[in-house]
Design a protein around this motif. Structure first.
Motif, PDB file in Angstrom:
ATOM      1  N   PRO A  73       0.794  -1.241   0.000  1.00  0.00           N
ATOM      2  CA  PRO A  73       0.000   0.000   0.000  1.00  0.00           C
ATOM      3  C   PRO A  73       0.822   1.284   0.000  1.00  0.00           C
ATOM      4  O   PRO A  73       0.440   2.261  -0.646  1.00  0.00           O
ATOM      5  N   LEU A  74       1.960   1.311   0.738  1.00  0.00           N
ATOM      6  CA  LEU A  74       2.683   2.564   0.938  1.00  0.00           C
ATOM      7  C   LEU A  74       4.183   2.375   0.709  1.00  0.00           C
ATOM      8  O   LEU A  74       4.714   1.273   0.905  1.00  0.00           O
ATOM      9  N   PRO A  75       4.890   3.443   0.322  1.00  0.00           N
ATOM     10  CA  PRO A  75       6.350   3.351   0.189  1.00  0.00           C
ATOM     11  C   PRO A  75       7.036   2.931   1.486  1.00  0.00           C
ATOM     12  O   PRO A  75       8.045   2.221   1.457  1.00  0.00           O
ATOM     13  N   SER A  76       6.506   3.354   2.619  1.00  0.00           N
ATOM     14  CA  SER A  76       7.109   2.973   3.899  1.00  0.00           C
ATOM     15  C   SER A  76       7.024   1.467   4.118  1.00  0.00           C
ATOM     16  O   SER A  76       7.938   0.860   4.689  1.00  0.00           O
ATOM     17  N   LEU A 115      10.368  -5.615 -17.149  1.00  0.00           N
ATOM     18  CA  LEU A 115       9.631  -4.734 -16.248  1.00  0.00           C
ATOM     19  C   LEU A 115       8.203  -5.227 -16.032  1.00  0.00           C
ATOM     20  O   LEU A 115       7.637  -5.054 -14.945  1.00  0.00           O
ATOM     21  N   ALA A 116       7.635  -5.861 -17.043  1.00  0.00           N
ATOM     22  CA  ALA A 116       6.260  -6.352 -16.924  1.00  0.00           C
ATOM     23  C   ALA A 116       6.182  -7.566 -16.003  1.00  0.00           C
ATOM     24  O   ALA A 116       5.337  -7.619 -15.103  1.00  0.00           O
ATOM     25  N   ILE A 117       7.062  -8.547 -16.205  1.00  0.00           N
ATOM     26  CA  ILE A 117       6.962  -9.781 -15.414  1.00  0.00           C
ATOM     27  C   ILE A 117       7.401  -9.573 -13.973  1.00  0.00           C
ATOM     28  O   ILE A 117       7.021 -10.348 -13.087  1.00  0.00           O
ATOM     29  N   THR A 118       8.203  -8.545 -13.732  1.00  0.00           N
ATOM     30  CA  THR A 118       8.636  -8.271 -12.355  1.00  0.00           C
ATOM     31  C   THR A 118       7.824  -7.159 -11.700  1.00  0.00           C
ATOM     32  O   THR A 118       8.126  -6.775 -10.562  1.00  0.00           O
ATOM     33  N   ASN A 119       6.805  -6.658 -12.406  1.00  0.00           N
ATOM     34  CA  ASN A 119       6.034  -5.505 -11.916  1.00  0.00           C
ATOM     35  C   ASN A 119       6.961  -4.332 -11.604  1.00  0.00           C
ATOM     36  O   ASN A 119       6.797  -3.616 -10.605  1.00  0.00           O
ATOM     37  N   GLY A 120       7.940  -4.159 -12.484  1.00  0.00           N
ATOM     38  CA  GLY A 120       8.962  -3.146 -12.260  1.00  0.00           C
ATOM     39  C   GLY A 120       8.431  -1.729 -12.238  1.00  0.00           C
ATOM     40  O   GLY A 120       8.929  -0.886 -11.480  1.00  0.00           O
ATOM     41  N   TYR A 121       7.421  -1.447 -13.050  1.00  0.00           N
ATOM     42  CA  TYR A 121       6.890  -0.085 -13.071  1.00  0.00           C
ATOM     43  C   TYR A 121       6.292   0.288 -11.709  1.00  0.00           C
ATOM     44  O   TYR A 121       6.447   1.416 -11.237  1.00  0.00           O
ATOM     45  N   THR A 122       5.626  -0.663 -11.087  1.00  0.00           N
ATOM     46  CA  THR A 122       5.067  -0.400  -9.755  1.00  0.00           C
ATOM     47  C   THR A 122       6.174  -0.261  -8.721  1.00  0.00           C
ATOM     48  O   THR A 122       6.162   0.648  -7.884  1.00  0.00           O
ATOM     49  N   PHE A 123       7.141  -1.170  -8.780  1.00  0.00           N
ATOM     50  CA  PHE A 123       8.253  -1.141  -7.824  1.00  0.00           C
ATOM     51  C   PHE A 123       9.003   0.184  -7.905  1.00  0.00           C
ATOM     52  O   PHE A 123       9.239   0.844  -6.887  1.00  0.00           O
ATOM     53  N   TRP A 124       9.375   0.580  -9.119  1.00  0.00           N
ATOM     54  CA  TRP A 124      10.117   1.824  -9.273  1.00  0.00           C
ATOM     55  C   TRP A 124       9.231   3.040  -9.049  1.00  0.00           C
ATOM     56  O   TRP A 124       9.725   4.131  -8.733  1.00  0.00           O
ATOM     57  N   GLY A 125       7.920   2.862  -9.197  1.00  0.00           N
ATOM     58  CA  GLY A 125       7.012   3.964  -8.895  1.00  0.00           C
ATOM     59  C   GLY A 125       7.086   4.364  -7.434  1.00  0.00           C
ATOM     60  O   GLY A 125       7.046   5.559  -7.099  1.00  0.00           O
ATOM     61  N   ASP A 168       9.708   4.041  -5.621  1.00  0.00           N
ATOM     62  CA  ASP A 168      10.996   4.715  -5.485  1.00  0.00           C
ATOM     63  C   ASP A 168      10.902   6.160  -5.971  1.00  0.00           C
ATOM     64  O   ASP A 168      11.513   7.067  -5.392  1.00  0.00           O
ATOM     65  N   GLU A 169      10.134   6.380  -7.033  1.00  0.00           N
ATOM     66  CA  GLU A 169       9.951   7.738  -7.543  1.00  0.00           C
ATOM     67  C   GLU A 169       9.238   8.625  -6.521  1.00  0.00           C
ATOM     68  O   GLU A 169       9.609   9.793  -6.316  1.00  0.00           O
ATOM     69  N   LEU A 170       8.215   8.076  -5.885  1.00  0.00           N
ATOM     70  CA  LEU A 170       7.504   8.845  -4.862  1.00  0.00           C
ATOM     71  C   LEU A 170       8.439   9.229  -3.716  1.00  0.00           C
ATOM     72  O   LEU A 170       8.447  10.379  -3.253  1.00  0.00           O
ATOM     73  N   LYS A 171       9.226   8.267  -3.290  1.00  0.00           N
ATOM     74  CA  LYS A 171      10.151   8.528  -2.190  1.00  0.00           C
ATOM     75  C   LYS A 171      11.190   9.566  -2.591  1.00  0.00           C
ATOM     76  O   LYS A 171      11.510  10.485  -1.818  1.00  0.00           O
ATOM     77  N   ALA A 172      11.730   9.436  -3.807  1.00  0.00           N
ATOM     78  CA  ALA A 172      12.756  10.373  -4.268  1.00  0.00           C
ATOM     79  C   ALA A 172      12.192  11.781  -4.429  1.00  0.00           C
ATOM     80  O   ALA A 172      12.869  12.773  -4.147  1.00  0.00           O
ATOM     81  N   THR A 173      10.946  11.868  -4.866  1.00  0.00           N
ATOM     82  CA  THR A 173      10.322  13.181  -5.044  1.00  0.00           C
ATOM     83  C   THR A 173      10.093  13.868  -3.704  1.00  0.00           C
ATOM     84  O   THR A 173      10.414  15.049  -3.516  1.00  0.00           O
ATOM     85  N   HIS A 174       9.552  13.130  -2.748  1.00  0.00           N
ATOM     86  CA  HIS A 174       9.232  13.719  -1.450  1.00  0.00           C
ATOM     87  C   HIS A 174      10.483  14.047  -0.641  1.00  0.00           C
ATOM     88  O   HIS A 174      10.489  15.001   0.139  1.00  0.00           O
ATOM     89  N   SER A 175      11.540  13.253  -0.807  1.00  0.00           N
ATOM     90  CA  SER A 175      12.750  13.471  -0.006  1.00  0.00           C
ATOM     91  C   SER A 175      13.666  14.531  -0.596  1.00  0.00           C
ATOM     92  O   SER A 175      14.565  15.029   0.086  1.00  0.00           O
ATOM     93  N   VAL A 194      12.184  11.869 -18.080  1.00  0.00           N
ATOM     94  CA  VAL A 194      10.804  11.979 -18.539  1.00  0.00           C
ATOM     95  C   VAL A 194      10.005  10.731 -18.172  1.00  0.00           C
ATOM     96  O   VAL A 194       8.856  10.819 -17.754  1.00  0.00           O
ATOM     97  N   ASP A 195      10.611   9.564 -18.348  1.00  0.00           N
ATOM     98  CA  ASP A 195       9.938   8.319 -17.993  1.00  0.00           C
ATOM     99  C   ASP A 195      10.918   7.419 -17.253  1.00  0.00           C
ATOM    100  O   ASP A 195      12.053   7.814 -16.954  1.00  0.00           O
ATOM    101  N   LEU A 196      10.471   6.193 -16.952  1.00  0.00           N
ATOM    102  CA  LEU A 196      11.282   5.285 -16.149  1.00  0.00           C
ATOM    103  C   LEU A 196      12.600   4.951 -16.833  1.00  0.00           C
ATOM    104  O   LEU A 196      13.660   4.921 -16.195  1.00  0.00           O
ATOM    105  N   LYS A 197      12.546   4.724 -18.138  1.00  0.00           N
ATOM    106  CA  LYS A 197      13.775   4.367 -18.842  1.00  0.00           C
ATOM    107  C   LYS A 197      14.785   5.508 -18.828  1.00  0.00           C
ATOM    108  O   LYS A 197      15.996   5.272 -18.841  1.00  0.00           O
TER     109      LYS A 197
END
Length: 519
Positions: A91-94, A212-222, A224-231, A246-249
């Motif tokens: 549910p949450l980055p934490s 990225l699809a089979i590992t759900n990488g977009y969600t996982f790195w998402g 990380d993006e939230l954490k990096a943005t807030h910190s 611009v994007d994950l890649k």
């Protein structure tokens, strides 16, 4: 701490060994169950997850102790793969950050159980092992003292740095005590892990979207993006590099080896690979370690297959380890161990001086961070406490890198593990660094007398990773860098101690059987 330094050592038998393939299946099933269940249990109930992982760690050490080093290595390599696959349920980055800590929990519990059995006399207690363990405990005590000082000032960063510093020590002692007491067959396991990692690396490189699809990488790195943005991490990176992803890649694109020195060679940006542990630097160190290990155990073709992945990770430190260790192997064959060690020291010192000089000229962030650590050490030679300064400090996000490049230093220490240690621990930083260097020399002495390449890898590999610690935080703080090398060092030193104990017992038994009473 121990039962004494008696040379009378009883070598404990772990029971008859199963066939190699069956043992491999058991290890992998146990390791997957251990770390794969952690995210699921955590989502159900964190307390339940912690309790289960603690019990599993203890059970491994008590029931199948020879599997403990392999399980530790597996969870460090593959935990984030399981976390990524299950990340849509988080549910949450934490929560994600907490789940990532289960590999440390499992390794720590296995170390603690092994250490407890050692204290109770259930592990090898030869004089050699006791001496190494004493110095390890002293190192742990010194680090813990500085953790207490730092925790009172900045709790969370202090806890993170404590974890980063003690985990390599835990891995070393776990491997040392296990190999000193039992016969540990680690080669088939590491070869199999290498095959899996190499396969994952090439799949990620050739089929990035599929990976990225089979590992759900977009969600996982998402997350990380939230954490990096807030910190503020992203803002700091964009200010430092001028790159706006611009994007994950785009986040995965880096200049080759991340240095301006190669700009004139026409090397464009490349997509880094991150591996199943989802971290390019850690993955590069892991692949580099496994490539060298494969060479040392007679698997050169498989080792060669791993080398392109090092380039695709674009990590200087891992390539430096490859070059120096390979050169040391060759030099030992041609010139002998003593000459090679002396030349190796001179080469490492010369490389460090050159890297610092060039780094200051081009404004390299790692060298600037090292200079900040050295200046901080001179200001407070007894240190400040763990977590005070470093990449996790609040001041990191407000660094004016332009001014820092002009000055050649910063107020604080970042991007350099040794710089951070000197800044936080002062002169006491030489305790863990000195201990690791002594371990490296011990492994190298074994190599000098035996010629076994694996022992040479453990010895010189630790030395080179320590050198990399001048210019990289991950070199000493990422488990797949220093941690893997020290784990191997523990295995080779422990195995040698066990063989000495067995030989001594056989000699004593032969002496007793030859004794004839007077008639």
């Amino acid at each position: 701490m121990s039962a004494g330094d008696s040379p009378q050592v009883e070598t404990v038998q772990a029971g008859p060994s199963p066939p190699a393939w069956r043992e491999l299946v058991l290890i992998f099933c146990l390791a997957v169950a251990t770390i794969g269940s952690a995210p699921i249990l955590h989502l159900a109930d964190p307390i339940l997850a912690i309790a289960v992982e603690v019990l599993v760690g203890i059970a491994i050490v008590v029931v199948v102790p020879t599997y403990a080093p392999a399980v530790a290595i597996f969870v460090l390599f593959f935990q984030n793969l399981f976390v990524s696959i299950l990340s849509p349920l988080v549910p949450l980055p934490s929560d994600l950050d907490f789940i990532k800590g289960y590999n440390f929990l499992v390794c720590s519990v296995m170390w603690l159980a092994t250490f407890g059995l050692y204290v109770l006399g259930q592990r090898n207690q030869s004089a050699e092992v006791n001496q190494i363990m004493r110095w390890g405990v002293i190192t742990l005590a010194v680090v813990s003292l500085y953790f207490a000082v730092g925790f009172s000032q900045n709790g969370q960063p202090a806890a993170v740095y404590l974890r980063n510093i003690v985990l390599p020590l835990f891995l070393f002692q776990l491997s040392l005590l296990t190999a000193a007491t039992y016969e540990v067959r680690i080669t088939p396991f590491l070869v199999t892990v290498a095959v899996v990692l190499i396969s994952c690396g090439y799949v990620e490189f050739a089929f990035r979207d599929f990976w990225l699809a089979i590992t759900n990488g977009y969600t996982f790195w998402g997350f990380d993006e939230l954490k990096a943005t807030h910190s503020g991490v992203w803002e700091a990176e964009m200010r430092a590099t001028g790159n706006v992803p611009v994007d994950l890649k785009d986040r995965f694109r880096f200049d080759f080896l991340n240095t301006p020195l190669l700009e004139g060679f026409g090397l464009s940006k490349m997509l880094r690979i991150h591996g199943p542990n989802m971290h390019p630097i850690s993955f590069a160190y892991g692949i580099g370690f496994l490539a060298l290990f494969l060479f040392s155990v007679g698997r050169p073709l498989l080792a060669l297959a791993a080398l392109p992945l090092l380039v695709l990770c674009s990590v200087k430190g891992a390539l430096i380890v490859m070059v120096f260790v390979t050169a040391a192997w060759i030099s030992t064959r041609l010139l002998g161990a003593v000459v090679t060690l002396l030349l190796g020291f001179l080469g490492l010192i010369a490389f460090a001086i050159l890297a610092i000089r060039v780094g200051l000229q081009i404004g390299d962030y790692h060298v600037i961070g090292l200079m900040g650590g050295l200046n901080g050490f001179l200001e407070k030679p007894f240190g400040r406490g763990l977590g005070v300064g470093g990449n996790l400090s609040d001041s990191y996000f407000s660094i004016d890198w332009g001014a820092a490049q002009a000055a050649g230093t910063i107020d604080g220490a970042v991007e350099s593990a040794i710089g951070v240690l000197l800044y936080q621990m002062g002169i006491a930083a030489f305790v863990p660094l000195g201990f690791y260097f002594a371990v490296a020399l011990k492994a190298w002495r074994l190599y000098a007398s035996s010629g076994y390449l694996t022992q040479g890898l453990a010895g010189f590999g630790v030395m080179v990773v320590l050198l990399n610690g001048l210019f990289q935080e991950e070199a000493l703080f990422a488990p797949l860098a220093l941690g893997l090398m020290l784990s191997l060092a523990g295995l080779v030193i422990g195995s040698h101690a066990r063989m000495q104990s067995v030989a001594r017992e056989d000699a004593e038994f032969e002496h007793l059987t030859r004794y004839q009473p007077a008639t």
